[in-house]
Design an enzyme around this catalytic site. Structure first.
Site, PDB file in Angstrom:
ATOM      1  N   ASP A   1     -19.405 -14.122 -31.651  1.00  0.00           N
ATOM      2  CA  ASP A   1     -18.218 -13.876 -32.464  1.00  0.00           C
ATOM      3  C   ASP A   1     -16.996 -13.793 -31.556  1.00  0.00           C
ATOM      4  OD1 ASP A   1     -16.205 -12.945 -34.086  1.00  0.00           O
ATOM      5  OD2 ASP A   1     -17.147 -11.014 -34.520  1.00  0.00           O
TER       6      ASP A   1
ATOM      7  N   GLU B   1      -5.671  -8.197  -3.418  1.00  0.00           N
ATOM      8  CA  GLU B   1      -5.841  -6.822  -2.949  1.00  0.00           C
ATOM      9  C   GLU B   1      -6.132  -5.933  -4.163  1.00  0.00           C
ATOM     10  OE1 GLU B   1      -2.504  -5.459  -0.682  1.00  0.00           O
ATOM     11  OE2 GLU B   1      -2.272  -7.373   0.370  1.00  0.00           O
TER      12      GLU B   1
ATOM     13  N   GLU C   1      -6.677  -2.459  -5.730  1.00  0.00           N
ATOM     14  CA  GLU C   1      -6.475  -1.029  -5.544  1.00  0.00           C
ATOM     15  C   GLU C   1      -7.060  -0.285  -6.737  1.00  0.00           C
ATOM     16  OE1 GLU C   1      -2.288  -1.204  -2.971  1.00  0.00           O
ATOM     17  OE2 GLU C   1      -2.258  -0.624  -5.083  1.00  0.00           O
TER      18      GLU C   1
ATOM     19  N   GLU D   1      -6.612   4.258   0.499  1.00  0.00           N
ATOM     20  CA  GLU D   1      -5.202   3.986   0.223  1.00  0.00           C
ATOM     21  C   GLU D   1      -4.376   5.263   0.323  1.00  0.00           C
ATOM     22  OE1 GLU D   1      -2.588   2.452  -0.113  1.00  0.00           O
ATOM     23  OE2 GLU D   1      -3.133   0.343  -0.132  1.00  0.00           O
TER      24      GLU D   1
ATOM     25  N   GLU E   1      -8.661   0.658  -1.439  1.00  0.00           N
ATOM     26  CA  GLU E   1      -8.296  -0.753  -1.544  1.00  0.00           C
ATOM     27  C   GLU E   1      -9.382  -1.603  -0.904  1.00  0.00           C
ATOM     28  OE1 GLU E   1      -5.256  -3.730   0.671  1.00  0.00           O
ATOM     29  OE2 GLU E   1      -4.271  -2.179  -0.537  1.00  0.00           O
TER      30      GLU E   1
ATOM     31  N   HIS F   1      -1.901  -6.728  -5.500  1.00  0.00           N
ATOM     32  CA  HIS F   1      -1.071  -7.711  -4.813  1.00  0.00           C
ATOM     33  C   HIS F   1      -1.840  -9.016  -4.651  1.00  0.00           C
ATOM     34  CE1 HIS F   1       0.674  -3.875  -2.766  1.00  0.00           C
ATOM     35  NE2 HIS F   1       1.054  -3.988  -4.016  1.00  0.00           N
TER      36      HIS F   1
ATOM     37  N   ARG G   1       8.416  -4.430   1.698  1.00  0.00           N
ATOM     38  CA  ARG G   1       7.472  -4.014   0.671  1.00  0.00           C
ATOM     39  C   ARG G   1       8.143  -3.477  -0.584  1.00  0.00           C
ATOM     40  NH1 ARG G   1       2.266  -3.974   2.921  1.00  0.00           N
ATOM     41  NH2 ARG G   1       2.337  -4.411   5.149  1.00  0.00           N
TER      42      ARG G   1
ATOM     43  N   GLU H   1       3.450 -13.026  -1.048  1.00  0.00           N
ATOM     44  CA  GLU H   1       2.651 -12.019  -1.737  1.00  0.00           C
ATOM     45  C   GLU H   1       3.431 -11.527  -2.951  1.00  0.00           C
ATOM     46  OE1 GLU H   1       0.837  -7.555  -0.700  1.00  0.00           O
ATOM     47  OE2 GLU H   1       2.645  -8.318   0.285  1.00  0.00           O
TER      48      GLU H   1
ATOM     49  N   ARG I   1       3.843  -8.728  -5.447  1.00  0.00           N
ATOM     50  CA  ARG I   1       3.445  -7.323  -5.339  1.00  0.00           C
ATOM     51  C   ARG I   1       3.532  -6.557  -6.664  1.00  0.00           C
ATOM     52  NH1 ARG I   1       2.963  -5.069  -0.563  1.00  0.00           N
ATOM     53  NH2 ARG I   1       3.868  -3.061  -1.192  1.00  0.00           N
TER      54      ARG I   1
END
Length: 473
Positions: free
Chosen positions: A55, A134, A136, A212, A219, A268, A339, A358, A360
């Site tokens: 379904d 990445e 996390e 992290e 991570e 990321h 960053r 990257e 982020r």
């Protein structure tokens, strides 16, 4: 991972490995893997020809009155269940087919990425894409969630966070002090090892894992891999992580924002394109050693960010992480090594074959099939239109955006502040997704309806903060 040429190879493997059950996996609209299981001895030519009925409306696809679909195992993508201990189970990723025509179901999200790659090839832009993800997440001991007329609350218990209810401070990690912490403060080391061991056994190319910044936060990062494999690999990696945690009586959550005063969880995504095996994002003389194609591609992603975030950050919780001044980028800018930028060009990458960017802002509540395809299509649109990211006002900005004065920040384009805004963006800006037939309109319509229902369901629930703030007025 396992790959079979035909039924005879599968039957030989089933017999030789004493397989007892065969599992068929496929993704629902949210990106969760679901499964149906048959006894191994019943896997036959009929299974491959006729498939297994299901379904599709229960998966978030199709209308109820036309929801009968067929799943068909992909013999090129199989694996032996690495967690089930009592029975040997062979698993297949599957494709969705229409019942009558046996044609590919247009809303089968697993086809979005390979279709987009074919479009890149036909345009002469690239013949492959590489992504590095990445992941996390938080690892917690218990999660209590209550929703009744008398109570709306959740409570988290974790062995790592400071100030536990009983006051038992055993190598706890203070808020925002967890980055690269080692044992004994790192309570998650052994669990991450277990998860990564399974990933590598399955052929997922892990770069490293670590604790992290947040308490109870981890991570796991993957090396650059072909985007088709990584789309399947991301949904598989999440499922494996959940199952390994459950075996240890732990809970893993990829929620973008679990703790009010701790960092949230992003996902990321590093990205580059290749043509004839050469990285076409590299140009020794270009800005940040990026080619014109790469800059156009970045501009396309940032230009479509208002709609793109409806697919890359598709939950109400996503926007509790995307808050100005906190740890997640909320401005449509790019820069090298910054960053606080939504698109960061890693400054540590010196190898021309690895030159990349990257993204982020994205988080792991996305459906990777939809999100990865949408990122490529937004980038392709930038290439087609030869968008210049600097002329468009996207930077580069090499300052810490979190510390810019308010008046300066107002001059920089912001991402949507809520899922509702992002869905509004998707309704207004979807041509880049649909014009070449990659995303069918009915899939995007179903997506928007599903996500707006989430918003409405959440909107009628009183928030604990509101009650504490206003009850005595």
């Amino acid at each position: 991972m396992l790959s079979f040429a035909d039924l005879s190879e599968v039957k030989k493997y089933i017999s030789g490995q004493s397989i007892e059950f065969v599992n068929f996996h496929l993704s629902d609209i949210d990106g969760r893997l679901r499964a149906v299981t048959i006894p191994a001895e019943t896997f036959s030519e009929k299974t491959l020809e006729m498939g297994v009925g299901f379904d599709a409306s229960n998966f978030g696809f199709a209308d109820v009155e036309r929801s009968d679909m067929i799943l068909k195992p992909d013999l090129k993508y199989a694996f032996l269940d690495p967690i089930e201990e009592e029975r040997r189970v062979l698993c297949f990723f599957c494709n969705m087919l229409e019942v009558d025509s046996r044609a590919r179901f247009t809303q089968d999200v697993r086809h979005l990425v390979p279709q987009t790659l074919e479009l890149l090839k036909s345009e002469g832009v690239a013949d492959d894409a590489q992504v590095g993800v990445e992941l996390e997440f938080h690892v917690i001991d218990q999660l209590f969630s209550v929703r009744t007329p008398r109570e709306q609350s959740f409570r988290v218990e974790t062995s790592e966070m400071v100030s536990p209810p009983g006051g038992d401070e055993v190598y706890r990690i203070a808020p925002k002090r967890g980055y690269f912490r080692a044992e004994p403060n790192d309570h998650l080391f052994s669990l991450r090892n277990d998860i990564v061991s399974i990933y590598t056994a399955l052929g997922l190319d892990v770069k490293y894992h670590h604790h992290e910044v947040g308490s109870s936060q981890a991570e796991i990062e993957f090396n650059l891999s072909p985007i088709e494999a990584m789309a399947d690999g991301t949904v598989l990696a999440k499922m494996i992580a959940h199952r390994v945690a459950a075996k240890r009586n732990k809970i893993i959550t990829f929620l973008p924002k679990l703790f009010a005063e701790e960092p949230g969880n992003g996902m990321h995504v590093h990205h580059l394109l290749t043509k004839d095996g050469v990285n076409i994002f590299h140009d020794e003389g270009g800005l940040y050693q990026l080619s014109e194609v790469a800059l156009h591609y970045i501009a396309g992603i940032l230009d479509h960010a208002n709609s793109l975030l409806a697919l890359t950050n598709p939950t109400t919780n996503s926007y509790r992480r995307l808050v100005p001044g906190l740890e997640a980028p909320v401005k449509a800018v790019f820069a090298e090594g910054n960053r606080s930028a939504a698109i960061r060009i890693p400054g540590y990458v010196k190898d021309p074959s690895q030159r990349r960017f990257e993204f982020r802002t994205i988080d792991a509540t996305c459906n990777p099939y939809m999100a990865f395809a949408a990122i490529m299509l937004a980038g392709l649109d930038g290439v087609r239109r030869k968008l210049d990211p600097t002329e468009a006002g996207f930077g580069p900005f090499e300052t810490n955006l979190y510390e810019l004065p308010t008046e300066e920040l107002k001059k920089i384009r912001s991402f949507p502040a809520s899922l509702e805004e992002a869905l509004d963006g998707l309704e207004q800006d979807r041509d880049y997704l649909t014009r070449d037939g990659i995303f069918p309109d009915n899939l995007l319509d179903e997506w928007i309806v599903t996500k707006r229902k989430d918003i409405e369901d959440m909107r009628v629930v009183p928030h604990p903060w509101e009650v504490a703030r206003y009850y005595d007025i």
